[in-house]
Structures are given as structure tokens and as C-alpha cells.
Design a protein around this motif. Structure first.
Motif, mmCIF file in Angstrom:
data_model
loop_
_atom_site.group_PDB
_atom_site.id
_atom_site.type_symbol
_atom_site.label_atom_id
_atom_site.label_comp_id
_atom_site.label_asym_id
_atom_site.label_seq_id
_atom_site.Cartn_x
_atom_site.Cartn_y
_atom_site.Cartn_z
ATOM 1 N N GLU A 67 -44.397 -30.971 22.797
ATOM 2 C CA GLU A 67 -44.474 -29.610 23.317
ATOM 3 C C GLU A 67 -43.131 -29.228 23.935
ATOM 4 O OE1 GLU A 67 -46.810 -27.433 23.129
ATOM 5 O OE2 GLU A 67 -48.440 -28.638 22.274
ATOM 6 N N GLN A 68 -42.471 -28.234 23.375
ATOM 7 C CA GLN A 68 -41.161 -27.832 23.861
ATOM 8 C C GLN A 68 -41.224 -26.654 24.828
ATOM 9 O OE1 GLN A 68 -38.189 -29.470 23.193
ATOM 10 N NE2 GLN A 68 -39.580 -30.973 22.335
ATOM 11 N N GLY A 69 -42.386 -26.065 24.986
ATOM 12 C CA GLY A 69 -42.486 -24.929 25.885
ATOM 13 C C GLY A 69 -41.797 -23.691 25.351
ATOM 14 N N TYR A 70 -41.931 -23.445 24.037
ATOM 15 C CA TYR A 70 -41.317 -22.250 23.475
ATOM 16 C C TYR A 70 -42.022 -21.003 24.001
ATOM 17 C CZ TYR A 70 -39.235 -25.582 20.245
ATOM 18 O OH TYR A 70 -38.546 -26.646 19.714
ATOM 19 N N PRO A 71 -41.290 -19.916 24.190
ATOM 20 C CA PRO A 71 -41.894 -18.690 24.729
ATOM 21 C C PRO A 71 -42.988 -18.149 23.810
ATOM 22 C CG PRO A 71 -39.493 -18.587 24.820
ATOM 23 C CD PRO A 71 -39.826 -19.781 23.985
ATOM 24 N N PRO A 72 -44.082 -17.656 24.376
ATOM 25 C CA PRO A 72 -45.127 -17.026 23.553
ATOM 26 C C PRO A 72 -44.614 -15.719 22.979
ATOM 27 C CG PRO A 72 -45.590 -16.722 25.890
ATOM 28 C CD PRO A 72 -44.419 -17.655 25.816
ATOM 29 N N LYS A 76 -48.426 -14.754 16.248
ATOM 30 C CA LYS A 76 -48.506 -16.204 16.110
ATOM 31 C C LYS A 76 -47.581 -16.705 15.005
ATOM 32 C CE LYS A 76 -51.413 -16.751 19.408
ATOM 33 N NZ LYS A 76 -50.970 -17.425 20.661
ATOM 34 N N LEU A 77 -47.396 -15.895 13.962
ATOM 35 C CA LEU A 77 -46.465 -16.288 12.908
ATOM 36 C C LEU A 77 -45.044 -16.412 13.443
ATOM 37 C CD1 LEU A 77 -47.549 -14.330 9.696
ATOM 38 C CD2 LEU A 77 -47.735 -16.788 10.141
ATOM 39 N N GLN A 78 -44.673 -15.565 14.387
ATOM 40 C CA GLN A 78 -43.346 -15.674 14.984
ATOM 41 C C GLN A 78 -43.211 -16.979 15.761
ATOM 42 O OE1 GLN A 78 -40.560 -13.212 14.730
ATOM 43 N NE2 GLN A 78 -39.753 -15.263 15.112
ATOM 44 N N GLU A 79 -44.283 -17.398 16.416
ATOM 45 C CA GLU A 79 -44.253 -18.663 17.142
ATOM 46 C C GLU A 79 -44.047 -19.827 16.177
ATOM 47 O OE1 GLU A 79 -47.704 -18.964 19.628
ATOM 48 O OE2 GLU A 79 -47.236 -17.142 20.754
ATOM 49 N N LEU A 80 -44.688 -19.755 15.001
ATOM 50 C CA LEU A 80 -44.496 -20.793 13.989
ATOM 51 C C LEU A 80 -43.036 -20.800 13.516
ATOM 52 C CD1 LEU A 80 -46.839 -21.499 10.968
ATOM 53 C CD2 LEU A 80 -44.370 -21.513 10.720
ATOM 54 N N LEU A 206 -33.765 -21.698 21.380
ATOM 55 C CA LEU A 206 -33.428 -22.793 22.282
ATOM 56 C C LEU A 206 -32.599 -22.302 23.474
ATOM 57 C CD1 LEU A 206 -32.653 -25.679 19.773
ATOM 58 C CD2 LEU A 206 -34.709 -25.344 21.152
ATOM 59 N N ALA A 207 -31.723 -21.335 23.239
ATOM 60 C CA ALA A 207 -30.954 -20.765 24.340
ATOM 61 C C ALA A 207 -31.878 -20.052 25.319
ATOM 62 C CB ALA A 207 -29.901 -19.795 23.796
ATOM 63 N N GLU A 208 -32.892 -19.387 24.788
ATOM 64 C CA GLU A 208 -33.871 -18.707 25.652
ATOM 65 C C GLU A 208 -34.648 -19.728 26.490
ATOM 66 O OE1 GLU A 208 -37.687 -15.639 25.229
ATOM 67 O OE2 GLU A 208 -36.561 -16.267 23.452
ATOM 68 N N VAL A 209 -35.044 -20.818 25.853
ATOM 69 C CA VAL A 209 -35.753 -21.878 26.584
ATOM 70 C C VAL A 209 -34.876 -22.424 27.704
ATOM 71 C CG1 VAL A 209 -36.676 -24.225 26.412
ATOM 72 C CG2 VAL A 209 -37.221 -22.538 24.651
ATOM 73 N N GLN A 210 -33.587 -22.644 27.411
ATOM 74 C CA GLN A 210 -32.667 -23.174 28.414
ATOM 75 C C GLN A 210 -32.506 -22.202 29.574
ATOM 76 O OE1 GLN A 210 -31.402 -26.214 28.540
ATOM 77 N NE2 GLN A 210 -30.485 -25.710 30.516
ATOM 78 N N ARG A 211 -32.409 -20.919 29.271
ATOM 79 C CA ARG A 211 -32.297 -19.919 30.349
ATOM 80 C C ARG A 211 -33.535 -19.918 31.230
ATOM 81 N NH1 ARG A 211 -30.096 -16.747 26.149
ATOM 82 N NH2 ARG A 211 -32.080 -15.654 25.888
ATOM 83 N N ASP A 212 -34.705 -20.038 30.609
ATOM 84 C CA ASP A 212 -35.952 -20.066 31.371
ATOM 85 C C ASP A 212 -35.992 -21.284 32.288
ATOM 86 O OD1 ASP A 212 -36.735 -17.747 30.165
ATOM 87 O OD2 ASP A 212 -38.107 -18.695 28.733
#
Length: 223
Positions: A67-72, A76-80, A206-212
């Protein structure tokens, strides 16, 4: 507690070292002695956590789908897409993923793999497609399990070719192309028009995850 933390760190160091050795030499070319030297631990410490090379392989496989904690996202297709594209971005950078990809290609290890990382990813993608179907994002004919397996098979092919031809430098571009040709036959037109599968999508996610993460750290420090 301190002893438990030391044990967790030691186990992680052993797995990291094993991943580096396996990624470089493959399963049969790797030796326990090489892993011990790389990890800087005793033989007893290694065998306390992993009784054999086979268990090291299983430990690496267990690290492949996390689980990488990607933003919702709205869709759902965008999440994939985000998860697959982020994986393409992470693979060249993370030794654990590179080792898992290499080991999963060795036919002699299939019994150890119990389906391996590819089956785990296929199931994960299938679950995400199923969620998209419940949300009315895909055509009725779409079978989540079939699409999950297809996407993983395509991803593997792109990964292998990209490694051989460019040392993974064009992997994100190749995965983006897979979605570009696949999604129109899967997503409803109104949904497809809003999906972002650009070549740098994984890097941006990934940059968004890092900022969060940094924002959370700053908030905790301020609190």
C-alpha cells in the motif's frame, strides 16, 4: 521494544541485501556468503530471520505489492492508472522491485512464488477494475479478472523490453502507450476523456505523494 526494533531493522537489511544480490546475479548465481557480506550481518542473524535462500525469495516477493497511499481520485480507473504508472516510475529506482521482477521471470522459482508478484498485481488490478465497474465507469462486457491479467501481462512485456533496450528509461512511456490503446475499449467515452495517463503520470503521482508526506511531517512537527 528496542530489541524488537533492532530485529525489524536487521530483517530489513538482510532483505535489502538479498534483493541487491539477486538483482545482480539471479537466484542461482547468488550465494548466502554474498548476501552476508552485503548485509554485514552474521550467518546466525540471517538464519534467525530466513532459514534458506528460498525464504529470502519469498520475503522479496511479499514486498512487491504494498500500500503506497496514493491519493484517491474521482474515478477508480484513474486510481488504477496512477498505481500502474507509479510502479513503472518506481521500478528502476527500488531494488526490491527490480529483484522481484528478475526472480519472477525464473521458471524454477514458480513453486516458491505461489503465483508471485504478477498474480498479486493481477488480483489487485482486477479488484480496482471491479470497483470501477460498480461505479459505472466501464463497459458491461468488461470482466475484471480478465482485464487484470491482461494488464499485468502487458506490463511484464513492456518491462522486459524496456530493461533490455533502455535500462528502463522508457518504461513509463511504454506503460502509458498500453493504457492509450487499452482504455478506449474499457472505459465509457465520457470517463476516458477525463483520464490522465500521460508519459510522466507516474512521476507526478509520486511527487504528489511526497508532498503529502512532507505536509504531514510539518503538521506533526508544528503540533
Amino acid at each position: 521494544m528496542a530489541q524488537q526494533l533492532r530485529g525489524i531493522r536487521t530483517r530489513g537489511a538482510i532483505l535489502e541485501a538479498a534483493a541487491e544480490v539477486f538483482a545482480q546475479h539471479g537466484y542461482h548465481g547468488a550465494s548466502i556468503a554474498q548476501i552476508l557480506e552485503k548485509a554485514q550481518v552474521t550467518r546466525g542473524a540471517l538464519y534467525f530471520h530466513f532459514a534458506s535462500k528460498e525464504q529470502l525469495v519469498q520475503g522479496i516477493f511479499a514486498q512487491q505489492v504494498t500500500e503506497q497511499g496514493y491519493p484517491p481520485r474521482t474515478y477508480k480507473l484513474q486510481e488504477l492508472v496512477d498505481e500502474a504508472m507509479a510502479l513503472a516510475c518506481r521500478l528502476p529506482q527500488e531494488i526490491m522491485l527490480r529483484a522481484g521482477a528478475k526472480l519472477a521471470m525464473e521458471s524454477q522459482l514458480q513453486e516458491l512464488a505461489d503465483g508471485g508478484p504478477w498474480e498479486a498485481w493481477a488480483q489487485r488490478f482486477a479488484a480496482m477494475v471491479a470497483a470501477a465497474k460498480r461505479h459505472g465507469e466501464v463497459y458491461p462486457h468488461v470482466v475484471p479478472e480478465d482485464l487484470g491479467r491482461f494488464l499485468v501481462s502487458s506490463w511484464i512485456g513492456a518491462q522486459v523490453v524496456s530493461e533490455v533496450t533502455s535500462d528502463w528509461r522508457d518504461l513509463e512511456e511504454r506503460i502509458s502507450s498500453i493504457f492509450g490503446y487499452t482504455l478506449p475499449s474499457v472505459a465509457l467515452p465520457a470517463i476516458f476523456a477525463q483520464l490522465d495517463f500521460g508519459r510522466d503520470r507516474g512521476s507526478r503521482v509520486l511527487a504528489e505523494v511526497q508532498r503529502d508526506l512532507e505536509s504531514v511531517s510539518v503538521g506533526e512537527a508544528a503540533g
